[in-house]
Write a protein that holds these residues in place. Sequence first.
Motif, mmCIF file in Angstrom:
data_model
loop_
_atom_site.group_PDB
_atom_site.id
_atom_site.type_symbol
_atom_site.label_atom_id
_atom_site.label_comp_id
_atom_site.label_asym_id
_atom_site.label_seq_id
_atom_site.Cartn_x
_atom_site.Cartn_y
_atom_site.Cartn_z
ATOM 1 N N THR A 143 0.810 -1.212 0.000
ATOM 2 C CA THR A 143 0.000 0.000 0.000
ATOM 3 C C THR A 143 0.848 1.270 0.000
ATOM 4 O OG1 THR A 143 -0.197 -0.159 2.399
ATOM 5 C CG2 THR A 143 -1.979 -1.119 1.109
ATOM 6 N N PRO A 148 -3.836 1.207 5.388
ATOM 7 C CA PRO A 148 -5.288 1.330 5.257
ATOM 8 C C PRO A 148 -6.030 0.852 6.505
ATOM 9 C CG PRO A 148 -4.529 -0.561 4.004
ATOM 10 C CD PRO A 148 -3.296 0.102 4.577
ATOM 11 N N CYS A 152 -7.736 4.212 7.077
ATOM 12 C CA CYS A 152 -9.034 4.249 6.380
ATOM 13 C C CYS A 152 -10.082 4.044 7.476
ATOM 14 C CB CYS A 152 -9.123 3.125 5.344
ATOM 15 S SG CYS A 152 -10.793 2.834 4.730
ATOM 16 N N GLY A 159 -9.783 -0.359 -1.039
ATOM 17 C CA GLY A 159 -10.483 0.916 -1.113
ATOM 18 C C GLY A 159 -10.144 1.638 -2.398
ATOM 19 N N PRO A 160 -10.564 2.884 -2.546
ATOM 20 C CA PRO A 160 -11.354 3.667 -1.603
ATOM 21 C C PRO A 160 -12.838 3.376 -1.774
ATOM 22 C CG PRO A 160 -10.804 5.022 -3.503
ATOM 23 C CD PRO A 160 -10.177 3.680 -3.740
ATOM 24 N N TRP A 179 -6.912 5.958 1.173
ATOM 25 C CA TRP A 179 -6.751 5.356 -0.142
ATOM 26 C C TRP A 179 -6.329 6.369 -1.204
ATOM 27 C CZ3 TRP A 179 -5.600 0.801 -1.895
ATOM 28 C CH2 TRP A 179 -5.730 -0.266 -1.011
ATOM 29 N N TYR A 195 -2.421 -1.746 -7.148
ATOM 30 C CA TYR A 195 -3.811 -1.393 -6.855
ATOM 31 C C TYR A 195 -4.778 -2.393 -7.482
ATOM 32 C CZ TYR A 195 -8.317 0.784 -6.588
ATOM 33 O OH TYR A 195 -9.649 0.985 -6.344
#
Lengths: 222, 311
Positions: A143, A148, A152, A159-160, A179, A195
């Motif tokens: 990430t 996250p 998050c 995510g997002p 994110w 991603y």
Amino acid sequence: MVVGERKPFDEITGMLEGHKKIMVLGCGGCVTVCLTGGHDEVRVLSSQLRMARDNAGNPIEIVEKTVERQCDPEYVEEVSGIVPDVDAVLSMACGAGVQYVAERYPGMPVYPALDTTFVGGSTKEGYYVEKCQTCGACKLFYTGGICPIARCSKSLLNGPCGGSTKGKCEIDPEVDCAWQLILDRLKSLNRMDLYEENMAVNDWRTNRDGGPRKMIREDFQR
Amino acid sequence: MNGEVKTESKLEKILRSGQFAVTGECGPPRGADAEVIRHKCKLLKDKADAFNITDNQTSVVRMSSIASAVIMMQEGMEPVMQMVCRDRNRIAIQSDILGGAALGIKNMLCLSGDHQKFGDHPQAKNVFDIDSIQLISTVRRMRDEGKFLGGDDIKGVPKLFVGAAANPFADPFEIRVPRLAKKVAAGVEFIQTQCIFNLKKFSEWMKGVVDRGLHEKVFILGGVTPFKSFGMARYMAKNVPGMDVPDELLERMKGTPKESQAEEGIKIAVETIQQLKEMKGIAGVHIMAIEWEEKVGEIAEKAGLLPRPSV
């Protein structure tokens, strides 16, 4: 570091009701760095408590002390000469420190002066933010170095969500969408391929969900 | 896009037969009175192919999605059971999937869920053990491989047609197509989008979807919500996260006399549906008339979507 915030004054005085002589015990570790539970804060809180109790016609005697770290039995031992002379200890350490003191001194009331809030750091002096939730299985490789789970609001691994607006989280326009930060970083690293990979369901056994955790250095166990 | 029908879902059959599908929405009551659902069902019956039953939407406690779905089936309608990841861990989720399927539910919509901050219990602990993408793959695995997440075999698999949501209007826009691709990779079979007010931006997103060929792998139903009033339009524009209401629509509602605003709102919804029908890759519409169920039929009728096919 572990960040803590001082409890509301009324809550602290409420805990100390009925006590005549206490020790306010500071910690030289994380809470000193985040300006809530070190030597200076012990002095300030002690003065405030004395003043409040004097004003109420119910004075309190306070011994001020700060040890190197409260999350270490060796340092908690240092106040063994003081504890028998007081009728309660108000610890200004994080929740871990409070428990070390309580465990070492059976029969002695030990109260928390702080709310332990999170693991994080400062962005400027006196401004602290959460960075890590100690899930026990670091995912920062995937990430872009931004977590996250801690950052998050829904701990989404994929995510997002649909609430990300102009880089901010739907729960608060002051909170960054983790994110968005992750995507910006992945782009800067030229790793947007990460991603597109779906992250599988997490194994929360390494998190607190697996029960209280420990970390053992076998080479020190002899 | 056709493909083999995998469930008894009417919605799936309609979509796989290439017909333009229509779904609606029914919010359960904040109480235990089944009559509230039955009343809404009477307003909605035959106006769409299937109807979402929301799962404690905006984190406000309501009658459960499963229970409400069962009441809807008693009224001879097909529900889409919404399920959010906010309130259940993987044990409860899989248990509810089995229970819902056993009670006759044929469709499920996989959602992360609004944060509890927005609801009536902001003090609640949230769960988010898994996220919406992981929920999609969980239910597909249960259905197609007959396996629980933990790996054990399921005796009697849940035959659910699996959907999810997509919000083309949330940020950052550039990952909204890749995010749909992630849901497709997880196994989603139909998508209902966030309410579409900004058709220009929606077309841009759909172009990205079609360019990537995703419309051949998932049925996309465009979300349509009629404005009841200028006040509602303004509220959605300003206060609902991830909602995109262009100024020209706000102006149009504002410029309409108060007594005709509801009518104008319906007109906008009908125009939106007509444009969606022409758009490449759109397989249907999802009409969300929030606490205004009696208008779904009128919108569907005016948009030329009635009568609904029987399959």
